[in-house]
Design an enzyme around this catalytic site. Sequence first.
Site, PDB file in Angstrom:
ATOM      1  N   ARG A  31       0.841  -1.190   0.000  1.00 58.11           N
ATOM      2  CA  ARG A  31       0.000   0.000   0.000  1.00 58.11           C
ATOM      3  C   ARG A  31       0.873   1.236   0.000  1.00 58.11           C
ATOM      4  O   ARG A  31       1.871   1.310   0.703  1.00 58.11           O
ATOM      5  CB  ARG A  31      -0.919   0.007   1.231  1.00 58.11           C
ATOM      6  CG  ARG A  31      -2.005  -1.032   1.146  1.00 58.11           C
ATOM      7  CD  ARG A  31      -2.651  -1.214   2.497  1.00 58.11           C
ATOM      8  NE  ARG A  31      -1.715  -1.725   3.471  1.00 58.11           N
ATOM      9  CZ  ARG A  31      -1.379  -2.994   3.584  1.00 58.11           C
ATOM     10  NH1 ARG A  31      -1.923  -3.887   2.789  1.00 58.11           N
ATOM     11  NH2 ARG A  31      -0.501  -3.403   4.477  1.00 58.11           N
ATOM     12  N   LYS A  32       0.461   2.207  -0.784  1.00 59.22           N
ATOM     13  CA  LYS A  32       1.186   3.468  -0.874  1.00 59.22           C
ATOM     14  C   LYS A  32       0.492   4.490   0.013  1.00 59.22           C
ATOM     15  O   LYS A  32      -0.684   4.774  -0.144  1.00 59.22           O
ATOM     16  CB  LYS A  32       1.207   3.951  -2.325  1.00 59.22           C
ATOM     17  CG  LYS A  32       1.982   5.249  -2.505  1.00 59.22           C
ATOM     18  CD  LYS A  32       1.986   5.661  -3.950  1.00 59.22           C
ATOM     19  CE  LYS A  32       2.744   6.965  -4.141  1.00 59.22           C
ATOM     20  NZ  LYS A  32       2.744   7.382  -5.554  1.00 59.22           N
ATOM     21  N   TYR A  33       1.227   5.035   0.970  1.00 57.40           N
ATOM     22  CA  TYR A  33       0.656   6.001   1.891  1.00 57.40           C
ATOM     23  C   TYR A  33       0.654   7.386   1.259  1.00 57.40           C
ATOM     24  O   TYR A  33       1.625   7.811   0.648  1.00 57.40           O
ATOM     25  CB  TYR A  33       1.474   6.045   3.196  1.00 57.40           C
ATOM     26  CG  TYR A  33       1.484   4.743   3.946  1.00 57.40           C
ATOM     27  CD1 TYR A  33       0.312   4.211   4.447  1.00 57.40           C
ATOM     28  CD2 TYR A  33       2.676   4.051   4.143  1.00 57.40           C
ATOM     29  CE1 TYR A  33       0.324   3.016   5.139  1.00 57.40           C
ATOM     30  CE2 TYR A  33       2.695   2.857   4.833  1.00 57.40           C
ATOM     31  CZ  TYR A  33       1.518   2.347   5.327  1.00 57.40           C
ATOM     32  OH  TYR A  33       1.529   1.171   6.011  1.00 57.40           O
TER      33      TYR A  33
END
EC number: 3.6.4.12
Length: 566
Positions: A31-33
């Site tokens: 997941r990309k924050y």
Amino acid sequence: MSSLDPLNIELEQQDKQDEQNKQQTQSKSYRKYNVHEGIVFCIELSAGMFRELSELNYKVQLVEILETLEQLMSQLVIVRPSTGIGCYFYNCNRDDTKNNIYEFLPLRDINAKSMKKLSDLLDDLVNGRVTLQTFLPFDESKRTPLDSLFGFVQEELLKDVEGQKAFNNKKVFLFTDNDSPPEADDSGSKSRLRHLVDDMDDHFINFTTFFIGKEEAPFDDSFYSDVLKLGATAEDPNTEFDGPNTTPISASYIKSRVLRKQEVKRIMFQCCLILEERLQFMVGIKGYTIITQERPGQRYRLVYEKDEIRKEANSKRKFLDSTTGEVVEEGLTKVFPYGDLDITITDEELSAVRKSYTEEESFLKVIGYRNRRKCVHYFNNIDKALFVVPDEFRFEGSIRTLASLFKNLRSKEKVAIVWGKLKTNSHPAVFILSPSCDGDPNEGFYLYRTPFEEELRRFPQPLIHHNSYDTPEYNQLRETTKNIIEHFQFTKGYRPSEFKNPDLQKHFKILHDYLLQVEQEEDNSSESSRRKVLLEDDSLLKIEQIRDEIMRSAQSKYFEDNDFGR
């Protein structure tokens, strides 16, 4: 880097909450924050803030801060347009203040209205339509208590704004040249401020101080150091977060420090480093990028108009039958072509295949050690290096363990050979974990990915077979370069982060001038065109500055006599 630790905690909590909303059968993926940063400018008005300073070419300090804010917003609207910016003046005697706090720019995501307001103010100041004393009236008897200021800033950073996400990275830029506020001599006020700072630290609000002093009257930071550093959880001696930097600065250093402090150091990966798999001996690490390229945060949006209201268009993917063109919604199966066959495989089977040769989660595993000179080669540079530091929040004791590994590897001039993958969905690879050198300002590890055999390429055969290094032209160029380097001593070297992308700057400057209605000078002379090109390209400007230094130097005549100046 330590100021990112509170951000990591909040992002992890947000991530856990998002995971609970997903289906239990969905496999965990990378997941990309999205970092939503809020920056608040808090500027104390004082008699010194309205003075013209020689180190600023007799410019007023307040004007320098406002110009810095305008330049910061112009940069952020390119690379991080969702960043929130607010500007507040305290000790202000305006009628529309609260506790003598004037809200010049409310804390909102960067927008054209705020940029226009700031641009108009600077233009009015330059053309004499308004003065700072009338726009920001100052009265020493009308001051803002610091506890009221801190409480107000906390409310602004935690306030729910309709249509705007909450900030998960919160910064306060505090500007002051007053090192002796009334609270410094009041023990009760000090105690209240300490509790307020502790409360702000619990909400991950970090201070970046700009204590402006003079050579004849240096700034005494003892009061602010005593108050602000209490938010650093000093009970834990091993914590990486040791409070804000309260070192006083000169007024001429304001702009460069603001533009440097606004940068977000993004975490590229977080995982465990397995030192001994049999004993389950592992530590936590996190990696950061060393060099980043300036890129636009968002190029454009697709919109449409409906009932005279502009709305954003959303994309949607559909699968069509290759023969009929009809939309297919059911019966979709994932297959992998293998020659003339199609192999059907489910997500569970694909996960089982991956687990057969690597772990599902990201990890790094030490598989050996080797002499640094035998494995770190410039021709193996196929990917950017990452800077690795301990992650104490993942495994307790990671700092001490990696510090011991760092000390031993550096003393023995060795590196660690590691195997693993930095992201859940990436392929495993071999990496070199090398400690930083003695002269490096950063203490930590550099992580290099080593190429596989099929990734290595042979050096091309030289197009010119004779030795071109023995020509008179080359020797002349070498001697000239040697004299330049020895004379000017470029100690800082080349730092890519200090040079902006000229194409991006020109593109967004056109948009900036159009929206803010900035008038352009109609000067088509060669000198004006040359100056314009230098302002748009930092690299050319730096080269021009070096050239001017060479021509002004004592050895410039030596270069001319030897025909080096051409």
